[in-house]
Design a protein around this motif. Structure first.
Motif, PDB file in Angstrom:
ATOM      1  N   SER A 184      -2.647   1.840  10.587  1.00 31.46           N
ATOM      2  CA  SER A 184      -3.482   1.529   9.424  1.00 31.46           C
ATOM      3  C   SER A 184      -2.853   0.455   8.545  1.00 31.46           C
ATOM      4  N   ASN A 185      -1.531   0.495   8.420  1.00 31.71           N
ATOM      5  CA  ASN A 185      -0.789  -0.580   7.773  1.00 31.71           C
ATOM      6  C   ASN A 185      -0.189  -1.428   8.889  1.00 31.71           C
ATOM      7  N   PRO A 186      -0.720  -2.625   9.153  1.00 33.57           N
ATOM      8  CA  PRO A 186      -0.276  -3.409  10.308  1.00 33.57           C
ATOM      9  C   PRO A 186       1.210  -3.750  10.298  1.00 33.57           C
ATOM     10  N   GLU A 187       1.803  -3.829   9.120  1.00 29.52           N
ATOM     11  CA  GLU A 187       3.207  -4.203   9.041  1.00 29.52           C
ATOM     12  C   GLU A 187       4.145  -3.001   9.086  1.00 29.52           C
ATOM     13  N   SER A 188       3.570  -1.787   9.078  1.00 27.74           N
ATOM     14  CA  SER A 188       4.431  -0.607   9.071  1.00 27.74           C
ATOM     15  C   SER A 188       3.760   0.579   9.775  1.00 27.74           C
ATOM     16  N   PRO A 189       3.496   0.467  11.089  1.00 26.47           N
ATOM     17  CA  PRO A 189       2.888   1.575  11.824  1.00 26.47           C
ATOM     18  C   PRO A 189       3.810   2.791  11.883  1.00 26.47           C
ATOM     19  N   ASP A 190       3.203   3.947  12.103  1.00 28.28           N
ATOM     20  CA  ASP A 190       3.946   5.200  12.233  1.00 28.28           C
ATOM     21  C   ASP A 190       3.733   5.789  13.621  1.00 28.28           C
ATOM     22  N   PHE A 191       4.825   6.194  14.280  1.00 31.67           N
ATOM     23  CA  PHE A 191       4.719   6.908  15.548  1.00 31.67           C
ATOM     24  C   PHE A 191       4.104   8.279  15.310  1.00 31.67           C
ATOM     25  N   VAL A 192       3.151   8.665  16.166  1.00 36.07           N
ATOM     26  CA  VAL A 192       2.439   9.932  16.015  1.00 36.07           C
ATOM     27  C   VAL A 192       2.743  10.893  17.163  1.00 36.07           C
ATOM     28  N   GLY A 240      -9.668  -4.963  11.850  1.00 37.72           N
ATOM     29  CA  GLY A 240      -9.641  -5.591  10.546  1.00 37.72           C
ATOM     30  C   GLY A 240      -9.001  -4.720   9.482  1.00 37.72           C
ATOM     31  N   VAL A 241      -8.248  -5.345   8.592  1.00 40.59           N
ATOM     32  CA  VAL A 241      -7.635  -4.665   7.448  1.00 40.59           C
ATOM     33  C   VAL A 241      -7.717  -5.609   6.249  1.00 40.59           C
ATOM     34  N   ASN A 242      -8.379  -5.162   5.192  1.00 42.24           N
ATOM     35  CA  ASN A 242      -8.461  -5.931   3.948  1.00 42.24           C
ATOM     36  C   ASN A 242      -8.934  -7.369   4.187  1.00 42.24           C
ATOM     37  N   GLY A 243      -9.945  -7.508   5.007  1.00 36.95           N
ATOM     38  CA  GLY A 243     -10.532  -8.825   5.229  1.00 36.95           C
ATOM     39  C   GLY A 243      -9.791  -9.702   6.219  1.00 36.95           C
ATOM     40  N   LYS A 244      -8.716  -9.217   6.801  1.00 42.11           N
ATOM     41  CA  LYS A 244      -7.951  -9.987   7.790  1.00 42.11           C
ATOM     42  C   LYS A 244      -8.070  -9.318   9.161  1.00 42.11           C
ATOM     43  N   PRO A 304       0.831  -1.207   0.000  1.00 41.50           N
ATOM     44  CA  PRO A 304       0.000   0.000   0.000  1.00 41.50           C
ATOM     45  C   PRO A 304       0.866   1.257   0.000  1.00 41.50           C
ATOM     46  N   GLY A 305       0.506   2.203  -0.810  1.00 45.01           N
ATOM     47  CA  GLY A 305       1.246   3.457  -0.829  1.00 45.01           C
ATOM     48  C   GLY A 305       0.772   4.405   0.253  1.00 45.01           C
ATOM     49  N   ASP A 306       1.586   5.349   0.619  1.00 42.54           N
ATOM     50  CA  ASP A 306       1.206   6.356   1.600  1.00 42.54           C
ATOM     51  C   ASP A 306       0.438   7.479   0.917  1.00 42.54           C
ATOM     52  N   ASP A 307      -0.600   7.935   1.612  1.00 42.70           N
ATOM     53  CA  ASP A 307      -1.376   9.069   1.110  1.00 42.70           C
ATOM     54  C   ASP A 307      -0.652  10.348   1.530  1.00 42.70           C
ATOM     55  N   ALA A 308      -0.103  11.037   0.554  1.00 42.81           N
ATOM     56  CA  ALA A 308       0.680  12.234   0.868  1.00 42.81           C
ATOM     57  C   ALA A 308      -0.178  13.332   1.474  1.00 42.81           C
ATOM     58  N   SER A 309      -1.493  13.221   1.345  1.00 46.73           N
ATOM     59  CA  SER A 309      -2.364  14.274   1.865  1.00 46.73           C
ATOM     60  C   SER A 309      -3.120  13.835   3.119  1.00 46.73           C
ATOM     61  N   ARG A 310      -2.721  12.706   3.725  1.00 41.45           N
ATOM     62  CA  ARG A 310      -3.481  12.181   4.849  1.00 41.45           C
ATOM     63  C   ARG A 310      -3.315  13.061   6.077  1.00 41.45           C
ATOM     64  N   SER A 311      -4.336  13.045   6.918  1.00 43.53           N
ATOM     65  CA  SER A 311      -4.292  13.815   8.161  1.00 43.53           C
ATOM     66  C   SER A 311      -3.636  13.003   9.256  1.00 43.53           C
ATOM     67  N   SER A 312      -3.347  13.659  10.386  1.00 38.33           N
ATOM     68  CA  SER A 312      -2.841  12.988  11.562  1.00 38.33           C
ATOM     69  C   SER A 312      -3.642  13.487  12.756  1.00 38.33           C
ATOM     70  N   ILE A 313      -3.219  13.132  13.980  1.00 40.38           N
ATOM     71  CA  ILE A 313      -3.967  13.538  15.169  1.00 40.38           C
ATOM     72  C   ILE A 313      -3.015  14.047  16.242  1.00 40.38           C
TER      73      ILE A 313
END
Length: 631
Positions: free
Chosen positions: A558-566, A345-349, A46-55
């Protein structure tokens, strides 16, 4: 990339050579038939959404029962009812649940208290003295469920049900021993408890662990004990029908000859989004029980495995006696031992997210010296207390001839290259010095070539040979794929690195009831325990509470294999003593996060998403506003 460039260059060179050949081109032949389409390639990452929001979290309010003491679990687990804008807080010290009006999140007020012990005693025609602490609370569809243990806690506990609108008592049903956590399936069809089944301090009474499934189809007011199905583990005992199915990674030291069913201790429950499957964490066993809710059948019991702290990215600070923050690789492993967990759940898993706290076993009881001499196990008497079982030992004591004098095998010994003679004249491998690995707490029962070398109290003897040194917990959070029953992510050394950078010598690896810096480095570090998930702007976030140093870690998972610290937010003030004259010092802030609840904007009285956190040491409950940050 280099290989591709090399291949491309060779192709160009070949084409040039062909172009240089003499002779005329022949006539072009007829076009052949079209070939079949090739197989589709594997899906890309999955690619990263360059315009995604954070919290971003900010504290906007706090509540503390005026009767609360210091370090008395006056605010442990929390739950929120959107319809009434009421916050329910387990007050374990009082065997009650506080109901707090949260219609104004910045100014919460106490509106009522549920006398859980009294209500259950009346409904079940038993003495209130036969009931212990309230342990957990959950809300679904206007119904409140409260888990309460018995006194003694080895007896079966209860779940009490209330109407959320006005706190009216509805019913109480009996469940297993020590119901430590209660939750509802998302569809409200079931209430489920994790019944830990801890033994008594003298180990004369060790109930079996279990999971109770309460069918809610008839309504909370009509519940009886017949509504409860017990999920037990007898089939996994020696000689049982399913004994061979127990995953070898599940830790079962079985003190004093306990059965597998006695040794397994469910701690926490997570339920799939479709309400078909539940998982119970087995903290001391470092594993999971997977349960089909429709049939109340165990589909699998599987383990977490260990984490290798010698691998880059998995560093830890191992000593409280080195006068330094030293987060580095060490030749030890961590048994994850998850406490709180949640599923998403993510993509049916479906994935499980775990807070890897770790937990030791120590069985101790009050008696005189004669009573201790008559007890089983270690029989270590000190000041009116008798210790009969302990699975913890410092790494140095394992090899110290004046303590245990056990052996580490040649492969492990190769990781400890040098040796030194200490002030007592004993030769100790240099990495076992107190300023290195000497003081880190090791699980005495794990990593052995043959566990029969242990004494009856769980401690090693000189006959023991250790192939691995294994510590409590993993100082991290992890994500597991339930379809493969394997880990896909671990946060590694993040928690210690981030808290070291933020807090430094002011608070790194301090405990939750005092400000001694580095004091927890030898014992589970920041100790992640509380955990909740939230969905915001199409993304999933994990909120992880660090029980000792305090604060909340926020990750985008959101990506279970590559979380991002916020974000890391800690509302503790390390310049203030947590207690003054044994009473809580409000200036010290919030201490010991134990339970977390995420409130989406649609359910929030303010219209903004909230995070509600109960702190067991300070007895406070903090209300955090969650701002969505535009890209």
């Amino acid at each position: 990339m280099t290989i591709r460039l090399t291949i491309a260059a060779a192709a160009v060179a070949g084409a040039a050579a062909l172009a240089g050949c003499e002779g005329d081109d022949g006539a072009r032949g007829p076009e052949g038939p079209a070939g079949q389409d090739g197989q589709d390639g594997a899906p890309g990452a999955p690619g990263d959404d360059a315009s995604r929001s954070s919290i971003s979290l900010s504290k906007i309010g706090s509540f503390r029962n005026p009767e609360a003491g210091f370090d008395e679990a006056a605010a442990e687990i929390v739950a929120f009812d959107a319809a009434t804008a009421q916050l329910y807080i387990v007050n374990a010290q009082a065997e009650t649940v506080d109901i707090v009006d949260l219609s104004s999140p910045s100014a919460p007020t106490l509106s009522a208290t549920l006398d859980v012990a009294g209500d259950v005693a009346t409904a079940r025609s038993i003495s209130a003295d036969a009931l212990g602490a309230a342990n957990s609370v959950a809300i679904n569809g206007g119904v409140v469920a409260v888990a309460i243990e018995a006194d003694p806690k080895q007896d079966p506990g209860y779940v009490a049900f209330y109407q959320a609108t006005d706190g009216t008592f509805l019913s109480a049903v009996q469940v297993g021993a020590l119901p430590d956590m209660v939750t509802f399936s998302p569809d409200g069809a079931f209430a489920i408890t994790a019944n830990e089944g801890e033994p008594s301090g003298d180990y004369t009474n060790d109930p079996e662990g279990s999971v109770s499934i309460i069918a809610m189809s008839g309504g909370a007011g009509a519940l009886t004990d017949a509504s409860v199905t017990a999920v037990t583990f007898e089939a996994f005992n020696d000689g049982g029908d399913r004994a061979g199915e127990l995953d070898a990674r599940v830790r079962t030291p079985r003190p004093f000859g306990a059965s597998v069913a006695q040794d397994l201790e469910p701690e926490y429950i997570a339920v799939s989004d479709d309400s078909t499957t539940a998982w119970a964490s087995l903290q001391e066993n470092s594993g999971f029980v997977e349960i089909d809710l429709a049939t109340a059948a165990i589909t699998a019991i599987w383990g977490t495995g260990t984490k290798d702290h010698a691998i880059p990215g998995n560093e830890l600070d191992a000593s409280d006696d080195d006068d330094a923050i030293r987060i580095t690789n060490w030749p030890v492993k961590g048994l994850l031992m998850p406490d709180s967990m949640a599923s998403y759940g993510v993509n049916g898993k479906t994935f499980l997210v775990t807070a890897n706290e770790g937990d030791g076993r120590e069985y101790i009881f009050d008696t005189d010296e004669a009573g201790c001499d008559a007890a089983m196990g270690l029989q270590d008497f000190d000041d009116g207390e008798c210790l009969v079982y302990l699975d913890e030992i410092r790494a140095r004591d394992i090899v110290d001839p004046d303590e245990v004098g056990a052996t580490i095998d040649s492969d492990l010994a190769a990781l400890f290259p040098g040796a030194a003679t200490d002030s007592d004249g004993d030769t100790i491998p240099d990495l076992f010095e107190d300023g290195a690995l000497g003081r880190i707490n090791i699980i005495a029962t794990e990593g052995l070539a043959d566990a029969s070398c242990l004494n009856s109290g769980g401690q090693p003897t000189a006959a023991c040979v250790y192939e691995d040194l294994i510590t409590y917990g993993a100082r991290s959070f992890s994500i597991f794929d339930t379809s493969t029953r394997s880990m896909v992510y671990d946060s590694g050394s993040d928690f210690e690195v981030i808290t070291a950078n933020r807090l430094g010598e002011n608070g790194f690896n301090a405990s939750n009831d005092e400000n001694d810096v580095d004091s927890r480095s030898d014992a589970k570090g920041p100790e992640p325990e509380a955990l909740a998930l939230g969905r915001l702007e199409g993304r999933t976030y994990a909120f992880v509470g660090l029980e000792r140093v305090g604060g909340i870690m926020v990750y985008d998972i959101s990506n279970p294999e590559s979380p991002d610290f916020v974000q890391y937010i800690n509302t503790r003030d390390f310049s203030e003593d947590p207690a003054v004259d044994d009473a809580y010092n409000p200036a010290s802030g919030d201490l010991g996060p134990e339970g977390i609840v995420f409130v989406p904007a649609a359910d929030s009285p303010s219209g903004n998403p909230l995070l509600l956190v109960g702190y067991e040491i300070s007895g406070t409950t903090a209300i955090f506003d969650i701002d969505v940050i535009a890209p």
